[in-house]
Design a protein around this motif. Structure first.
Motif, mmCIF file in Angstrom:
data_model
loop_
_atom_site.group_PDB
_atom_site.id
_atom_site.type_symbol
_atom_site.label_atom_id
_atom_site.label_comp_id
_atom_site.label_asym_id
_atom_site.label_seq_id
_atom_site.Cartn_x
_atom_site.Cartn_y
_atom_site.Cartn_z
ATOM 1 N N UNK A 13 46.275 45.026 0.732
ATOM 2 C CA UNK A 13 47.530 45.029 -0.032
ATOM 3 C C UNK A 13 48.671 45.647 0.785
ATOM 4 N N UNK A 14 48.364 46.665 1.585
ATOM 5 C CA UNK A 14 49.376 47.238 2.481
ATOM 6 C C UNK A 14 49.872 46.147 3.430
ATOM 7 N N UNK A 15 48.937 45.406 3.984
ATOM 8 C CA UNK A 15 49.272 44.326 4.915
ATOM 9 C C UNK A 15 50.176 43.284 4.242
ATOM 10 N N UNK A 16 49.904 43.016 2.966
ATOM 11 C CA UNK A 16 50.672 42.001 2.237
ATOM 12 C C UNK A 16 52.098 42.459 1.929
ATOM 13 N N UNK A 17 52.270 43.752 1.605
ATOM 14 C CA UNK A 17 53.575 44.217 1.132
ATOM 15 C C UNK A 17 54.389 44.968 2.177
ATOM 16 N N UNK A 18 53.752 45.557 3.181
ATOM 17 C CA UNK A 18 54.488 46.276 4.224
ATOM 18 C C UNK A 18 54.923 45.286 5.298
ATOM 19 N N UNK A 19 55.898 44.468 4.947
ATOM 20 C CA UNK A 19 56.422 43.456 5.874
ATOM 21 C C UNK A 19 57.862 43.125 5.474
ATOM 22 N N UNK A 20 58.636 42.514 6.370
ATOM 23 C CA UNK A 20 60.082 42.354 6.137
ATOM 24 C C UNK A 20 60.448 41.666 4.827
ATOM 25 N N UNK A 21 59.584 40.810 4.314
ATOM 26 C CA UNK A 21 59.874 40.141 3.046
ATOM 27 C C UNK A 21 59.998 41.089 1.872
ATOM 28 N N UNK A 22 59.481 42.315 2.050
ATOM 29 C CA UNK A 22 59.560 43.330 0.992
ATOM 30 C C UNK A 22 60.977 43.890 0.858
ATOM 31 N N UNK A 174 59.656 58.910 3.147
ATOM 32 C CA UNK A 174 58.797 57.846 3.701
ATOM 33 C C UNK A 174 59.623 56.896 4.550
ATOM 34 N N UNK A 175 60.783 56.499 4.043
ATOM 35 C CA UNK A 175 61.658 55.597 4.798
ATOM 36 C C UNK A 175 62.028 56.191 6.158
ATOM 37 N N UNK A 176 62.398 57.475 6.161
ATOM 38 C CA UNK A 176 62.909 58.109 7.382
ATOM 39 C C UNK A 176 61.810 58.446 8.389
ATOM 40 N N UNK A 177 60.611 58.781 7.890
ATOM 41 C CA UNK A 177 59.558 59.354 8.751
ATOM 42 C C UNK A 177 58.519 58.329 9.203
ATOM 43 N N UNK A 178 58.037 57.495 8.286
ATOM 44 C CA UNK A 178 56.943 56.577 8.665
ATOM 45 C C UNK A 178 57.383 55.668 9.810
ATOM 46 N N UNK A 179 56.462 55.491 10.744
ATOM 47 C CA UNK A 179 56.799 54.736 11.944
ATOM 48 C C UNK A 179 55.689 53.746 12.252
ATOM 49 N N UNK A 189 62.995 59.906 12.059
ATOM 50 C CA UNK A 189 62.826 61.360 12.060
ATOM 51 C C UNK A 189 61.504 61.720 12.708
ATOM 52 N N UNK A 190 61.535 62.664 13.617
ATOM 53 C CA UNK A 190 60.342 62.965 14.422
ATOM 54 C C UNK A 190 59.746 64.350 14.175
ATOM 55 N N UNK A 191 60.470 65.216 13.462
ATOM 56 C CA UNK A 191 59.979 66.588 13.276
ATOM 57 C C UNK A 191 58.977 66.713 12.128
ATOM 58 N N UNK A 192 58.960 65.722 11.262
ATOM 59 C CA UNK A 192 58.007 65.699 10.146
ATOM 60 C C UNK A 192 56.951 64.643 10.468
ATOM 61 N N UNK A 193 55.700 65.006 10.326
ATOM 62 C CA UNK A 193 54.613 64.071 10.650
ATOM 63 C C UNK A 193 54.300 63.164 9.459
#
Length: 256
Positions: A13-22, A174-179, A189-193
Motif C-alpha cells: 500500500x505504501x508503494x501504491x500511494x507514495x508516488x507523484x499521483x498522490x 513528515x513532509x520536511x524530513x522524510x527522504x 531537513x537533515x537534523x531530525x531523523x
C-alpha cells in the motif's frame, strides 16, 4: 494477519500511494508549488495548519492565504508593511481567523529575521529536544514566546503537553524530513531523523490502525500516536512513518 503478512500488505500500500499521483489531491501539493526552501517551509506549514475538513477546501484556502502573500511567502514575511496586512483582516478558514493570521505573519517575520530555516525552531537545545515530544513542546513555547501573543491561536499549534495527538504538525514534519526517491515528501531537513518522526494520527489513520491491531489505546492523543509509531517501527525501524501513506490511503481511498 501475522506480522509478516501485515508488513507485506502495508508495504504494498505504501508503494501504491507514495508516488507523484498522490500529490495533486492532497495538501502536500501546496508546498510542491515552490522551490525555495523557506517558501516550501512556510507554504507547507500553512497547509498543514489548515489541514482539517475536506482536502479540496484545505487546498483552496491555502492557495487563498498564499496569494495574499503574493505567492512569495518568505519574501513577504520579511518585507511586508502595515498596508500589506489589510487583506488578511477578511481571511477565515474554519476557526482560523484574522487574529491568527496576523500573529502567524508576525512570528514568521520575527523568526526568519533571526534564522535561515524553520527547522531550527524544532531543534532547540539538543539535550532538551532529545525526543519528538520535547521538540514539539519546544516549538509551541517558541511560537508563543512573542509579547502579546493571542491565547486563541493556541488551538492552531498542537502541543503534546496538552494531550494533543499533533496530527497536523506531525504531517508537516513528515513532509520536511522524510527522504526517499518517490517525490512526495521533501526531505529538506537533515537534523531530525526519519525514525524520530511520529505518525500523523488522523481520523482515517486511527480507524484503519485500530482495525489492523496497531492501536490498542481507547482514546486518541499523543500517547496513541506514539503507540502507533512504535508498532510501525516493528515493520520498518528506520522509516516507520512511511506507513502513513498506507493507512491514510486505505482509509480515504479504499474505505477500509
Amino acid at each position: 494477519m501475522n506480522k509478516q503478512e501485515l508488513k507485506a500488505f502495508l508495504d504494498a500500500k505504501v508503494e501504491a500511494y507514495n508516488q507523484p499521483g498522490f500529490i495533486p489531491n492532497d495538501p502536500v501539493c501546496i508546498p510542491h508549488e515552490y522551490t525555495k526552501k523557506q517558501d516550501i517551509e512556510i507554504a507547507g506549514f500553512i497547509a498543514a495548519v489548515f489541514a482539517w475538513g475536506q482536502r479540496k477546501t484545505i487546498i483552496n484556502k491555502s492557495h487563498e492565504f498564499l496569494q495574499l502573500m503574493g505567492n512569495e511567502p518568505h519574501q513577504f514575511v520579511l518585507q511586508y508593511e502595515e498596508d500589506d496586512l489589510k487583506p488578511f483582516l477578511d481571511f477565515k478558514h474554519r476557526t482560523f481567523n484574522s487574529t491568527d493570521a496576523l500573529y502567524f505573519l508576525h512570528f514568521f517575520r520575527w523568526f526568519y529575521e533571526r534564522h535561515e530555516s524553520l527547522e531550527e525552531a524544532f531543534i532547540g537545545n539538543s539535550e532538551e529536544s532529545s525526543s519528538m515530544e520535547k521538540r514539539l513542546t519546544h516549538f509551541f513555547e517558541l511560537f508563543f514566546s512573542l509579547p502579546d501573543h493571542p491565547i486563541r491561536t493556541y488551538k492552531h499549534i498542537p502541543n503534546p503537553a496538552r494531550k494533543s495527538a499533533c496530527k497536523r504538525i506531525n504531517m508537516f514534519l513528515r513532509w520536511m524530513v522524510r527522504n526517499d526517491d518517490k517525490g512526495v515528501d521533501f526531505g529538506i531537513w537533515k537534523s531530525i531523523k526519519q525514525n524520530e518522526l511520529i505518525c500523523p494520527c488522523d481520523l482515517h489513520v486511527d480507524r484503519v490502525a485500530r482495525k489492523l491491531g496497531l492501536i490498542k489505546r481507547r482514546q486518541t492523543n499523543w500517547q496513541t500516536a506514539v503507540e502507533l509509531t512504535e508498532n510501525l517501527k516493528q515493520l520498518d525501524p528506520t522509516d516507520p512513518v512511511k506507513y502513513d501513506f498506507a493507512l491514510f490511503g486505505l482509509g480515504v481511498e479504499e474505505k477500509y
